[in-house]
Design a protein around this motif. Structure first.
Motif, short mmCIF file in Angstrom:
data_model
loop_
_atom_site.label_atom_id
_atom_site.label_comp_id
_atom_site.label_asym_id
_atom_site.label_seq_id
_atom_site.Cartn_x
_atom_site.Cartn_y
_atom_site.Cartn_z
N ALA A 41 0.88 -1.16 -0.05
CA ALA A 41 -0.03 -0.17 0.06
C ALA A 41 1.04 1.06 0.04
O ALA A 41 1.91 1.24 0.71
N ARG A 42 0.35 2.43 -0.62
CA ARG A 42 1.10 3.52 -0.44
C ARG A 42 0.13 4.77 -0.09
O ARG A 42 -0.77 4.96 -0.45
N LEU A 43 0.75 5.19 1.18
CA LEU A 43 0.05 6.09 1.96
C LEU A 43 0.71 7.60 1.80
O LEU A 43 1.97 7.72 1.76
N ALA A 44 -0.08 8.61 1.33
CA ALA A 44 0.46 9.96 1.26
C ALA A 44 -0.24 10.79 2.19
O ALA A 44 -1.64 10.83 2.22
N LEU A 45 0.50 11.60 2.99
CA LEU A 45 -0.08 12.55 3.89
C LEU A 45 0.51 14.12 3.24
O LEU A 45 1.68 14.18 3.25
N ASP A 46 -0.70 14.70 2.86
CA ASP A 46 -0.36 16.17 2.34
C ASP A 46 -1.08 17.09 2.95
O ASP A 46 -2.16 17.32 2.73
N GLY A 47 -0.57 17.56 4.05
CA GLY A 47 -1.15 18.46 4.90
C GLY A 47 -2.48 17.84 5.46
O GLY A 47 -2.08 16.96 6.49
N ASP A 48 -3.37 18.48 5.40
CA ASP A 48 -4.82 17.88 5.74
C ASP A 48 -5.13 16.76 5.19
O ASP A 48 -6.51 16.22 5.28
N ARG A 49 -4.92 16.27 4.02
CA ARG A 49 -5.26 15.42 3.06
C ARG A 49 -4.55 14.15 2.97
O ARG A 49 -3.32 14.11 3.15
N VAL A 50 -5.18 13.05 2.95
CA VAL A 50 -4.73 11.54 3.16
C VAL A 50 -5.22 10.96 2.02
O VAL A 50 -6.31 10.89 1.66
N THR A 51 -4.24 10.20 1.37
CA THR A 51 -4.50 9.27 0.31
C THR A 51 -4.00 7.86 0.46
O THR A 51 -2.74 7.79 0.88
N LEU A 52 -4.54 6.98 0.17
CA LEU A 52 -4.32 5.35 0.18
C LEU A 52 -4.24 4.79 -1.44
O LEU A 52 -5.52 4.72 -1.85
N GLU A 53 -3.29 4.40 -1.86
CA GLU A 53 -3.38 3.68 -2.89
C GLU A 53 -3.12 1.90 -2.70
O GLU A 53 -2.12 1.81 -2.09
N ALA A 54 -3.93 1.24 -3.26
CA ALA A 54 -3.46 -0.32 -3.12
C ALA A 54 -3.81 -1.01 -4.47
O ALA A 54 -5.27 -0.96 -4.79
N GLY A 55 -2.74 -1.47 -5.13
CA GLY A 55 -3.03 -2.10 -6.38
C GLY A 55 -3.53 -0.85 -7.28
O GLY A 55 -2.90 0.17 -7.47
N ASP A 56 -4.40 -0.92 -8.13
CA ASP A 56 -5.09 -0.08 -9.07
C ASP A 56 -6.06 1.05 -8.53
O ASP A 56 -6.44 1.46 -9.22
N ARG A 57 -6.38 0.74 -7.00
CA ARG A 57 -7.39 1.18 -6.57
C ARG A 57 -6.79 2.47 -5.48
O ARG A 57 -5.88 2.45 -4.95
N GLN A 58 -7.77 3.45 -5.36
CA GLN A 58 -7.26 4.73 -4.52
C GLN A 58 -8.54 5.19 -3.76
O GLN A 58 -9.49 5.24 -4.34
N THR A 59 -7.98 5.67 -2.51
CA THR A 59 -9.42 6.51 -1.81
C THR A 59 -8.71 7.73 -1.02
O THR A 59 -7.47 7.27 -0.89
N ALA A 60 -9.48 8.78 -1.05
CA ALA A 60 -8.74 9.80 -0.29
C ALA A 60 -9.65 10.72 0.20
O ALA A 60 -10.88 10.56 -0.05
N GLY A 61 -9.35 11.41 1.12
CA GLY A 61 -9.96 12.56 1.90
C GLY A 61 -9.09 13.53 2.71
O GLY A 61 -8.04 13.34 2.83
N GLN A 62 -10.22 14.32 3.42
CA GLN A 62 -9.47 15.15 4.60
C GLN A 62 -9.46 14.62 5.66
O GLN A 62 -10.34 13.94 6.36
N CYS A 63 -8.31 15.14 6.56
CA CYS A 63 -8.20 14.51 7.97
C CYS A 63 -9.09 15.38 8.78
O CYS A 63 -9.41 16.62 8.14
N LEU A 64 -9.45 15.06 9.85
CA LEU A 64 -10.16 15.52 10.90
C LEU A 64 -9.51 17.02 11.23
O LEU A 64 -8.29 16.98 11.56
N GLY A 65 -10.47 18.22 11.38
CA GLY A 65 -9.60 19.32 11.60
C GLY A 65 -9.21 19.67 13.05
O GLY A 65 -9.61 20.76 13.61
N HIS A 66 -9.35 18.51 13.82
CA HIS A 66 -8.83 18.89 15.31
C HIS A 66 -7.65 18.08 15.76
O HIS A 66 -7.23 16.92 14.96
N ASP A 67 -7.12 18.44 16.56
CA ASP A 67 -6.01 17.63 17.24
C ASP A 67 -6.27 16.52 18.10
O ASP A 67 -7.16 16.63 19.13
N PHE A 68 -5.66 15.27 17.76
CA PHE A 68 -5.79 14.21 18.67
C PHE A 68 -5.05 14.33 19.97
O PHE A 68 -4.20 14.82 19.91
#
Length: 356
Positions: free
Chosen positions: A213-240
């Motif tokens: 799997a390939r995981l990318a963290l770009d600021g508030d955005r996270v993207t995961l790729e596995a094979g030829d599929r991908q999903t992405a979205g925004q991280c929560l705007g709160h500190d854990f």
């Protein structure tokens, strides 16, 4: 006559609570079967039980509850009225004190927020991860994620990249789960982000094979790729929250358990009911022979640890092993559920204080 189950249903007091108040001499059944031990309550005791349930929900001390019940049906109600008013004054004073303390805490928090900087990075971080390990890590923590809309910062799975390892964390305050995945491709500063649960579930759905799997963290955005599929979205705007402070626990006694047998014992064993919100409790005790027993309602002692039964069963399932280690510290310390072959993947369950 009402059985204890019928009394619990009609009064709002749990079966365990009725047994407790029987032993305490506060609400004694009208009759107890000498052979079976079954408790039976007279019709007139229902109103008394409902009154007891109200006093319990109001947090009145047991000593005062005794006097209120003793004087409730009498002609002279001065003592009862004075006890109720005194408890109301205590509650009001406690609320005033709590408001003052919270105002001071919020002021301190405002000062801290002005000095704090965000842990997010302005540069894109790309990682290569073993897909099955990431899938296992998500499975190990998903059950502990929060769903309370009042605490949106807990409504996701936290990703913490540091020292060549991706830690995956979730908590809803009452339990916490931590897992880790070896990561390649980043040797820079610590990077963090919290993935909302719908996106975390979509990420997990991609990880259904043995590929990487390939995981990318770009600021508030996270993207995961596995094979030829991908999903992405925004991280929560709160500190854990700083979970690493919460897992620094003194070493406790580690007891191995056979998970299938122990799960059966928990499911079929006795439970205790507690105040609203605590759910059914499994009360655990480590025996002299090193085994863990689910104790009955009459068990007492300082070595008992009570945890939410449903949470315990979920933690055992998330452990994904036929043998796990239960780590017992002080009765007020979290119960740790650990894998014997992986120190970095574990769950913590907050204990529930037993009524006495």
């Amino acid at each position: 006559m009402r059985s204890i189950g019928e009394m619990a249903r009609d009064s709002g007091l749990g079966v365990s609570a009725l047994r407790f108040y029987d032993r305490a001499g506060v609400l004694v059944p009208d009759r107890v079967d000498p052979v079976s031990g079954y408790r039976w309550y007279a019709p007139g005791q229902l109103d008394e039980a409902r009154l007891l349930a109200r006093l319990r929900r109001a947090g009145m001390p047991l000593a005062d509850i005794r006097l209120v019940l003793a004087g409730w049906a009498g002609a002279d109600t001065d003592l009862v009225r004075q006890l109720l008013q005194a408890h109301l004054r205590r509650l009001q004073q406690g609320l005033t004190d709590a408001r003052d303390e919270f105002s001071a805490l919020l002021a301190l928090l405002d000062q801290r927020e002005n000095l704090m900087t965000s842990p997010r990075t302005d540069t894109t971080v790309r990682l290569t991860l073993p897909g099955p390990r990431l899938a296992a890590a998500l499975d190990a923590v998903r059950f502990a994620a929060g769903t309370d809309p009042e605490l949106p910062m807990l409504g996701g799975i936290h990703l913490d990249l540091d020292d060549g390892r991706l830690r995956v964390v979730a908590t809803d305050r009452y339990r916490m789960a931590v897992a880790h995945v070896p990561a390649d491709g980043h040797d820079g500063p610590r990077v963090r982000g919290t993935v909302p649960l719908p996106l975390a579930d979509a990420m997990r759905a991609l990880l259904d094979g043995d590929h990487g799997a390939r995981l990318a963290l770009d600021g508030d955005r996270v993207t995961l790729e596995a094979g030829d599929r991908q999903t992405a979205g925004q991280c929560l705007g709160h500190d854990f929250p700083d979970y690493r402070r919460l897992v620094r626990l003194p070493a406790g006694r580690r007891v191995p358990v056979d998970v299938p047998a122990f799960r059966k014992a928990v499911r079929g064993g006795p439970v205790r009911e507690q105040d609203a919100g605590a759910g059914d409790l499994s009360v655990l005790r480590v025996s002299d022979d090193g085994s863990v027993a689910v104790t009955g309602d009459g068990a007492t002692g300082q070595d008992l640890v009570a945890v939410n039964r449903a949470f315990l069963l979920e933690a055992l399932a998330a452990g994904a092993r036929d043998r796990l280690l239960l780590e017992f510290g002080a009765p007020t310390a979290p119960l740790a559920v650990r894998r014997p072959d992986d120190e970095h993947t574990f769950s913590l369950l907050m204990p529930v204080r037993l009524e006495s």
